[in-house]
Design an enzyme around this catalytic site. Structure first.
Site, PDB file in Angstrom:
ATOM      1  N   THR A  29       0.851  -1.188   0.000  1.00 27.73           N
ATOM      2  CA  THR A  29       0.000   0.000   0.000  1.00 27.73           C
ATOM      3  C   THR A  29       0.888   1.241   0.000  1.00 27.73           C
ATOM      4  O   THR A  29       2.087   1.147  -0.271  1.00 27.73           O
ATOM      5  CB  THR A  29      -0.995  -0.051   1.185  1.00 27.73           C
ATOM      6  OG1 THR A  29      -1.924   1.025   1.082  1.00 27.73           O
ATOM      7  CG2 THR A  29      -0.298   0.017   2.536  1.00 27.73           C
ATOM      8  N   ASN A  30       0.338   2.404   0.271  1.00 25.78           N
ATOM      9  CA  ASN A  30       1.141   3.628   0.327  1.00 25.78           C
ATOM     10  C   ASN A  30       0.571   4.546   1.398  1.00 25.78           C
ATOM     11  O   ASN A  30      -0.436   4.239   2.022  1.00 25.78           O
ATOM     12  CB  ASN A  30       1.197   4.307  -1.052  1.00 25.78           C
ATOM     13  CG  ASN A  30      -0.166   4.745  -1.520  1.00 25.78           C
ATOM     14  OD1 ASN A  30      -0.806   5.607  -0.931  1.00 25.78           O
ATOM     15  ND2 ASN A  30      -0.640   4.126  -2.600  1.00 25.78           N
ATOM     16  N   HIS A  31       1.221   5.705   1.589  1.00 27.83           N
ATOM     17  CA  HIS A  31       0.895   6.575   2.719  1.00 27.83           C
ATOM     18  C   HIS A  31      -0.193   7.607   2.437  1.00 27.83           C
ATOM     19  O   HIS A  31      -0.354   8.550   3.209  1.00 27.83           O
ATOM     20  CB  HIS A  31       2.152   7.287   3.211  1.00 27.83           C
ATOM     21  CG  HIS A  31       3.044   6.419   4.039  1.00 27.83           C
ATOM     22  ND1 HIS A  31       2.582   5.722   5.133  1.00 27.83           N
ATOM     23  CD2 HIS A  31       4.348   6.117   3.924  1.00 27.83           C
ATOM     24  CE1 HIS A  31       3.577   5.039   5.659  1.00 27.83           C
ATOM     25  NE2 HIS A  31       4.657   5.255   4.941  1.00 27.83           N
TER      26      HIS A  31
END
Ligand code: C5P
Length: 224
Positions: A29-31
């Protein structure tokens, strides 16, 4: 009385990251916090629109009066957004969609067997939600107005214009400055075929309201 420049318009917003599963317990995933997209959904609702928010995994409350569809993967987000866009007037893509996903999702948790061997991950490209919707018949006919976002770090205006053309959208919004992920404020550069409009540094709430007003003007809504 607050102005309702989007009264009668149906708006679809994507927001947040996506989550690409490796196995039942792991993923990539990412931030992205989803804050900008959620603020835009709220501002569009307050401007009178009927709003659907297609949200990746985020920890944010649903804005009042907004219909929310929770998704995990880019493919889930693609399916939900394409479906919703079929009856929408405005599509705003703020989600930080994973460019790639693991080519295979293991049915069972991948086990560490003590041999020291590590799993080899192969990737495949995810669909481009914005480009697909911008090239749909509804958008091409002018019935659906599409807005994209860009997080560029250099040559902001030139890169944003190039991305606008590549994605096939009338309006592209570039984040100005360093990474805005998770922050409560931002500054935006709006790029369309007329040129550039800057929305100077402000809270995401205020920027969302200004952006919605700019979009309403471009789709012909009246500001009171
Ligand atoms: O190509 P890039 O990821 O920089 O483009 C960003 C814009 O495209 C954003 O509006 C983002 O929401 C959208 N996008 C998308 N689907 C993808 C990748 C990006 O909708 N797979």
């Amino acid at each position: 009385l607050a102005p309702k420049p989007l009264l009668g318009q149906r708006v679809v917003v994507t927001a947040g990251p996506t989550f690409e599963a490796i196995d039942p317990v792991r993923g990539i995933t990412n931030h992205s916090s989803g804050k900008m997209g959620f603020a835009i959904a709220r501002a569009a609702r307050e401007a009178g629109a009927e709003v659907t928010l297609v949200a990746g995994p985020v920890h944010l409350p649903t804005p009042r009066g907004v219909q929310r569809i929770d998704v995990q993967s880019a493919r889930d987000m693609h399916a939900a957004a394409v479906d919703e866009a079929l009856s929408a007037d405005i599509f705003i893509a703020t989600a930080a969609v994973a460019d790639w996903r693991p080519a295979q999702e293991a049915d069972q948790k991948i086990k560490k067997d003590g041999s020291g061997e590590v799993p080899q991950l192969a990737f495949v490209e995810n669909p481009d939600i914005l480009a697909d919707i911008a090239h749909s018949a509804r958008a091409q006919s002018g019935a659906l107005y599409c807005v994209g976002f860009a997080a560029e770090s250099e040559n902001l205006e030139a890169n944003a214009q190039a991305k606008r053309v590549r994605k096939g959208v009338p309006l592209l919004v570039a984040n100005i400055g360093p990474a805005t992920f998770g922050k409560d404020d931002n500054a935006l550069l709006l790029v369309d075929d007329e040129g550039v409009t800057e929305l100077p540094h402000a809270s995401k709430r205020v920027l969302a309201q200004q952006l919605v007003a700019e979009i309403a003007r471009r789709v012909g809504g009246e500001m009171a």
